[in-house]
Every structure is written in structure tokens, then in C-alpha cells.
Design an enzyme around this catalytic site. Structure first.
Site, PDB file in Angstrom:
ATOM      1  N   CYS A 100       3.003  -2.217  33.519  1.00  8.50           N
ATOM      2  CA  CYS A 100       4.038  -2.693  34.029  1.00  8.50           C
ATOM      3  C   CYS A 100       4.160  -3.804  34.606  1.00  8.50           C
ATOM      4  O   CYS A 100       3.781  -4.910  34.177  1.00  8.50           O
ATOM      5  CB  CYS A 100       5.087  -1.547  34.478  1.00  8.50           C
ATOM      6  SG  CYS A 100       6.772  -1.973  34.630  1.00  8.50           S
ATOM      7  N   HIS A 187       4.437   3.409  31.182  1.00  6.72           N
ATOM      8  CA  HIS A 187       4.014   4.021  32.284  1.00  6.72           C
ATOM      9  C   HIS A 187       3.331   5.420  31.900  1.00  6.72           C
ATOM     10  O   HIS A 187       4.078   6.401  31.957  1.00  6.72           O
ATOM     11  CB  HIS A 187       5.169   4.506  33.531  1.00  6.72           C
ATOM     12  CG  HIS A 187       5.498   3.107  34.235  1.00  6.72           C
ATOM     13  ND1 HIS A 187       4.676   2.666  35.524  1.00  6.72           N
ATOM     14  CD2 HIS A 187       6.559   2.254  34.130  1.00  6.72           C
ATOM     15  CE1 HIS A 187       5.301   1.495  35.739  1.00  6.72           C
ATOM     16  NE2 HIS A 187       6.320   1.186  35.038  1.00  6.72           N
ATOM     17  N   GLU A 189       1.550   7.173  33.503  1.00  5.49           N
ATOM     18  CA  GLU A 189       1.534   8.047  34.607  1.00  5.49           C
ATOM     19  C   GLU A 189       2.665   8.711  35.144  1.00  5.49           C
ATOM     20  O   GLU A 189       2.671   9.436  35.862  1.00  5.49           O
ATOM     21  CB  GLU A 189       0.917   7.211  36.032  1.00  5.49           C
ATOM     22  CG  GLU A 189       1.872   6.327  36.564  1.00  5.49           C
ATOM     23  CD  GLU A 189       2.201   5.024  35.911  1.00  5.49           C
ATOM     24  OE1 GLU A 189       2.983   4.211  36.300  1.00  5.49           O
ATOM     25  OE2 GLU A 189       1.877   4.789  34.687  1.00  5.49           O
TER      26      GLU A 189
END
Length: 240
Positions: A100, A187, A189
């Protein structure tokens, strides 16, 4: 393999107790990916907002630059310092993963352009088309879906960058430079729970239509773990 996490922001305090901080999220998904690939990984976090960096550029096998609520074109001194660090790593061809904000900063500093996206906020899960194969993407797939949260985008890639994935909303969704830079807008994660809570926090900012679309998109299957395996392979710099 030792992975350095260059932390460019912290999860908002009201969400941190439930979801952890960004390094926790990254370590969680990359550890799981590494375990499934039979790789041993350790992590060291550096708070670059506070000016903390490794003693040596090669203190880690590679680095992951996290997301951030700030923009890469903000005038903060820590962002300027991080830009310089990216150049130093790039010159030595030390592996870097940009997520990002990290994706946007790498592109912008190395000759591309990052701007506020004309399409506004991207939230929830987005589907991307892979337009070029890469050795770290194994097995080969044509598409992937991952959680996102961004209002800026890479508008123009730097010279020498290879576009790997795209969508109508985000044309430059993932790119690589040689075998030492891999940058992606999504993302891997994030958890669905964190994505949902973050959207709720930003409901008025993103607007009701985008918020509702984002919430609805959370029902889709995600390829977060698969993307994490791409990252581990890339940092290892060989297929595993």
C-alpha cells in the site's frame, strides 16, 4: 531468513487491542506462509516514523514497508528519510516489499508517480487480474482477491518496473523491479474483521455507497495466504 519490517504507521489505538499492530499482522501472515513453504523466518521491526532503522543496510535479508494513513507526497521528514532509504536498498539490490503506502512510496521515489486516485477510496476486497507471470507466483493464477484500504494510487510506474497485476479501479496494482523489488497495493496482512472495523471508522470519509460495497465485498474468498507465499518466495529470491 530475517525480515525487517519498516513500520510506517500504527493501527489506531481503539482497534489495536482487538487486531494488533501492523507488524503483528505482517509477521502473522508471513510466518504462516513460510511455515507452509518449509522456511524459517524471524522478524525485526523498525519504527521509521520515529527514525529507527537497522544498523546496516544488510542487517536483514529483505524489508517490508507497511501501509500508512499518510500520503507519500506529505512533507514529513520521516517520509523523506524513508525515501532515501529505499534508494539505498535499491542501489544495493536488497529485497524490498512495498505494501500500500510502501508500494506507492517505492514507485514515486524511483521515478513513477503517486497521486490521490480520481476514483476515490478503495475499501473492502478487490479483484485483480495478473497480466504478467512471475517466478514468485506459484502456482500460476490469472486473478487474486485481497483486502484494500487506500485513497492514493500509483498513477505511473517507474522506469524498469514490470506491471504484474491490474484492475479497472487500480491499473498499477502490483509491480516488480528486477528480482529485488515487489510492490502491491493490497493488504494480505489484513483480516476481514480489521477491514470491517476500519471501514466503519471511516464510513463518513469514504461515503455510504463505497462503505456498503466494501462491506458486501467481504463475503468473497481471499488469496491473502497465497500472496504471502509470493512475498516469502520473493524475499528468499528463489522458488520454494
Amino acid at each position: 531468513m530475517k525480515i525487517g519490517v519498516l513500520q510506517a504507521d500504527s493501527v489506531m489505538e481503539r482497534l489495536r487491542l482487538t487486531h494488533g499492530d501492523y507488524p503483528d499482522m505482517i509477521e502473522g501472515v508471513l510466518s504462516r506462509a513460510a511455515s507452509e513453504l518449509g522456511e524459517n523466518v524471524t522478524f525485526c521491526t523498525y519504527d521509521v516514523v520515529a527514525g529507527h532503522y537497522p544498523d546496516q543496510l544488510d542487517s536483514c535479508n529483505g524489508y517490508v514497508i507497511t501501509g500508512s494513513r499518510q500520503s507519500v507526497y506529505d512533507p514529513d521528514e520521516w517520509i523523506k528519510t524513508l525515501r532515501g532509504y529505499v534508494v539505498d536498498l535499491h542501489d544495493l539490490k536488497i529485497p524490498i516489499i512495498g505494501i500500500c503506502f510502501g508500494h506507492q512510496l517505492i514507485a514515486d521515489e524511483l521515478g513513477g508517480t503517486t497521486e490521490a486516485a480520481a476514483g476515490g477510496w478503495g475499501v473492502g476486497s478487490h479483484l485483480y487480474d495478473i497480466v504478467d507471470s512471475h517466478w514468485c507466483i506459484e502456482p500460476e493464477v490469472k486473478q487474486y482477491r485481497v483486502l484494500v484500504s487506500h485513497k492514493d494510487q500509483v498513477i505511473e510506474l517507474p522506469d524498469g518496473a514490470r506491471l504484474l497485476a491490474t484492475s479497472d479501479f487500480c491499473p498499477n496494482a502490483m509491480f516488480s523491479i528486477d528480482d529485488h523489488i515487489l510492490a502491491l497495493q493490497g493488504h494480505p496482512e489484513f483480516s476481514r474483521g480489521y477491514s470491517e472495523d476500519l471501514m466503519y471508522m471511516r464510513r463518513e470519509i469514504v461515503g455510504e455507497r463505497v462503505y456498503q460495497q466494501g462491506i458486501e465485498s467481504l463475503q468473497h474468498d481471499l488469496q491473502s495466504l497465497e500472496i504471502a507465499k509470493w512475498i516469502v518466495r520473493f524475499l528468499k529470491r528463489k522458488p520454494v
